[in-house]
Design a protein around this motif. Structure first.
Motif, PDB file in Angstrom:
ATOM      1  N   THR A   1      47.968  36.523  51.350  1.00 37.42           N
ATOM      2  CA  THR A   1      47.101  35.877  50.383  1.00 37.42           C
ATOM      3  C   THR A   1      47.111  36.658  49.073  1.00 37.42           C
ATOM      4  OG1 THR A   1      45.170  37.160  51.098  1.00 37.42           O
ATOM      5  CG2 THR A   1      45.555  35.042  52.193  1.00 37.42           C
TER       6      THR A   1
ATOM      7  N   LYS B   1      55.069  25.831  41.736  1.00 37.65           N
ATOM      8  CA  LYS B   1      55.235  26.093  43.162  1.00 37.65           C
ATOM      9  C   LYS B   1      55.513  27.565  43.415  1.00 37.65           C
ATOM     10  CE  LYS B   1      56.637  21.800  45.407  1.00 37.65           C
ATOM     11  NZ  LYS B   1      57.684  21.159  46.254  1.00 37.65           N
TER      12      LYS B   1
ATOM     13  N   ASP C   1      57.800  28.158  53.537  1.00 32.71           N
ATOM     14  CA  ASP C   1      56.637  27.363  53.139  1.00 32.71           C
ATOM     15  C   ASP C   1      56.545  27.371  51.610  1.00 32.71           C
ATOM     16  OD1 ASP C   1      54.368  25.836  53.306  1.00 32.71           O
ATOM     17  OD2 ASP C   1      53.142  27.353  54.324  1.00 32.71           O
ATOM     18  N   SER C   2      55.743  26.462  51.074  1.00 33.52           N
ATOM     19  CA  SER C   2      55.508  26.432  49.630  1.00 33.52           C
ATOM     20  C   SER C   2      54.100  25.930  49.370  1.00 33.52           C
ATOM     21  CB  SER C   2      56.531  25.543  48.922  1.00 33.52           C
ATOM     22  OG  SER C   2      56.355  24.185  49.285  1.00 33.52           O
ATOM     23  N   THR C   3      53.576  26.306  48.214  1.00 34.47           N
ATOM     24  CA  THR C   3      52.260  25.843  47.816  1.00 34.47           C
ATOM     25  C   THR C   3      52.230  25.716  46.301  1.00 34.47           C
ATOM     26  OG1 THR C   3      49.866  26.241  48.013  1.00 34.47           O
ATOM     27  CG2 THR C   3      51.244  28.149  47.577  1.00 34.47           C
ATOM     28  N   THR C   4      51.388  24.822  45.793  1.00 30.42           N
ATOM     29  CA  THR C   4      51.237  24.672  44.345  1.00 30.42           C
ATOM     30  C   THR C   4      50.007  25.463  43.899  1.00 30.42           C
ATOM     31  OG1 THR C   4      52.247  22.477  44.357  1.00 30.42           O
ATOM     32  CG2 THR C   4      50.917  23.063  42.440  1.00 30.42           C
ATOM     33  N   ILE C   5      50.201  26.343  42.945  1.00 35.90           N
ATOM     34  CA  ILE C   5      49.126  27.203  42.484  1.00 35.90           C
ATOM     35  C   ILE C   5      48.162  26.416  41.599  1.00 35.90           C
ATOM     36  CG2 ILE C   5      48.542  29.294  41.193  1.00 35.90           C
ATOM     37  CD1 ILE C   5      50.071  29.850  43.753  1.00 35.90           C
TER      38      ILE C   5
ATOM     39  N   LYS D   1      44.860  31.194  43.209  1.00 39.76           N
ATOM     40  CA  LYS D   1      44.862  31.659  44.595  1.00 39.76           C
ATOM     41  C   LYS D   1      45.949  30.965  45.429  1.00 39.76           C
ATOM     42  CE  LYS D   1      39.954  32.867  44.792  1.00 39.76           C
ATOM     43  NZ  LYS D   1      38.673  32.617  45.478  1.00 39.76           N
ATOM     44  N   TYR D   2      46.448  31.699  46.415  1.00 37.43           N
ATOM     45  CA  TYR D   2      47.423  31.139  47.351  1.00 37.43           C
ATOM     46  C   TYR D   2      47.185  31.746  48.724  1.00 37.43           C
ATOM     47  CZ  TYR D   2      49.934  35.557  47.429  1.00 37.43           C
ATOM     48  OH  TYR D   2      50.253  36.878  47.606  1.00 37.43           O
ATOM     49  N   LYS D   3      47.716  31.079  49.746  1.00 36.27           N
ATOM     50  CA  LYS D   3      47.628  31.590  51.114  1.00 36.27           C
ATOM     51  C   LYS D   3      48.795  31.048  51.919  1.00 36.27           C
ATOM     52  CE  LYS D   3      44.637  31.748  55.220  1.00 36.27           C
ATOM     53  NZ  LYS D   3      43.322  31.339  55.797  1.00 36.27           N
ATOM     54  N   PHE D   4      49.493  31.945  52.602  1.00 36.37           N
ATOM     55  CA  PHE D   4      50.577  31.562  53.507  1.00 36.37           C
ATOM     56  C   PHE D   4      50.287  32.125  54.891  1.00 36.37           C
ATOM     57  CE2 PHE D   4      53.192  31.557  49.509  1.00 36.37           C
ATOM     58  CZ  PHE D   4      53.499  30.199  49.525  1.00 36.37           C
TER      59      PHE D   4
ATOM     60  N   ASN E   1      58.952  31.994  42.622  1.00 43.69           N
ATOM     61  CA  ASN E   1      58.817  30.683  41.987  1.00 43.69           C
ATOM     62  C   ASN E   1      60.181  30.176  41.526  1.00 43.69           C
ATOM     63  OD1 ASN E   1      59.332  32.317  39.784  1.00 43.69           O
ATOM     64  ND2 ASN E   1      57.735  31.426  38.479  1.00 43.69           N
TER      65      ASN E   1
END
Length: 380
Positions: free
Chosen positions: A34, A44, A61-65, A70-73, A87
């Motif tokens: 995190t 992303k 995995d991927s996430t959009t900020i 904040k982010y969490k994997f 990125n």
């Protein structure tokens, strides 16, 4: 070895051949990463694994900020390995999953200022890369200026000064990597540092360092690294007999204090590479002749490098003292299994190779008067 072209072909061997550790879990363990990524809003962020066996990097995995950054994997891994957050533009952060929960905060506009919590290995590798990049950038600037000046036929005095700076900065970089390898307690960090070493050191030197830490730690990734690099070095070792005029193969072994020393560090001098052993009667009988040659010509740009085929350190050190061999002495203490046996095609000792200041072979197997007469003709 270090050049501008090689600078752009950056390759970390440790990332290509994979990493394992003693913390393997056949059922897999859960890991959480995190943090906050500033200046990545609506972009992303990828969680990627550097796979084993040189396969392409895997995006797990991927996430959009969002606006808060904040982010969490969450991911499952059966063993400790090397991962990165990216990125795919200007952000690439290496981390190691040596803890269940890791926090990494960074600014995409200045990601070298990133911070981490929870993972000792990741904290150490961050510090390693921060210092390495500083030294590496300084060296590259010198290389760039030197290359440009040589192409423009610049002043010899300026070129000489830059060449001196290049040597100083390259040594500083390599000393830093070697110290990291020798002092770190984290196999993953050592592994990564060895990979960095391949950018600027002779492969034989990196191999020698890898063998020492692999034997000391018994860590699986370091043993793996040493074995793979050993095969690569052997594959690149010429099978043809040593010939006058060719460059002598590199030698990188431990001295009596345990420090890795190299033959290439003696370039600029005439060097007699003297292969011997404490248990070898003819070698001990020839030693006074080598001592005489060394004392006679040591102030005339000449030195000796002793390479022992001993397997007992105490006997080796005692023989050095008894025979008054005051020059640099190296050995991997493996007797006929020493790496130098195949490299220099040694089928008996004493044996020696005389090199000119460029590292080219002038003569081989010089003993008695032959050694004295050859040196007398060269070093008047």
């Amino acid at each position: 070895m270090y050049s501008i072209s090689k600078y752009f072909s950056f390759l970390v061997l440790g990332m290509l051949v994979g990493l394992t550790s003693c913390k393997n879990n056949p059922n897999g363990s859960n890991y959480i990463v995190t943090g906050v990524m500033q200046h990545l809003e609506n972009q992303k962020l990828l969680l990627q694994e550097v796979p084993y066996g040189g396969k392409p990097i895997i995006t797990l995995d991927s996430t959009t900020i969002g606006k808060d950054g904040k982010y969490k994997f969450e991911f499952i891994a059966k063993q400790q390995g090397i991962y990165k957050l990216s990125n795919q533009k200007n952000l690439e952060i290496i981390f190691i999953n040596d803890a269940d929960q890791i926090q990494i905060n960074a600014d995409a506009d200045n990601y070298l200022s990133y911070q981490t919590k929870g993972s000792e290995s990741t904290t150490e590798i961050f510090q390693l890369l921060k210092e390495y990049r500083h030294k590496d950038s300084s060296l590259f600037a010198t290389l760039y200026n030197l290359d440009a000046l040589q192409k423009q036929n610049g002043k010899d005095s300026t070129i000489f000064w830059l060449q001196k700076q290049k040597g100083t900065k390259l040594k500083d970089l390599n000393d830093f990597v070697e110290n990291q390898v020798n002092t770190s307690t984290h196999p993953a960090v050592i592994y990564y540092a060895l990979g960095l070493g391949l950018r600027s050191m002779e492969a034989a030197k990196v191999l020698a360092l890898a063998k020492v830490v692999a034997e000391k730690t018994k860590a699986e990734p370091l043993v793996l690294f040493a074995n793979i690099l050993n095969r690569q070095v052997q594959a690149n070792t010429p099978n043809a007999a040593l010939a006058v005029g060719q460059i002598a193969p590199e030698i990188a072994l431990q001295d009596v204090t345990g420090k890795i020393q190299t033959l290439s560090s003696l370039k600029g001098k005439y060097v007699l590479v003297d292969f011997w052993a404490s248990w070898c009667g003819p070698c001990r009988a020839e030693n006074p002749n080598v001592v005489n040659a060394y004392e006679k010509y040591k102030n005339k740009n000449f030195t000796v490098l002793g390479v022992s085929l001993d397997d007992n350190k105490s006997n080796w050190v005692e023989a050095i003292k008894a025979d008054k061999l005051s020059w640099l002495q190296l050995s991997d203490l493996k007797k006929w299994e020493s790496v130098v046996v195949n490299t220099y095609q040694i089928d008996g000792i004493p044996f020696n190779v005389l090199l000119d200041p460029d590292g080219k072979i002038i003569a081989t197997d010089l003993r008695g008067d032959a050694l004295q007469n050859t040196l007398a003709s060269l070093l008047k």
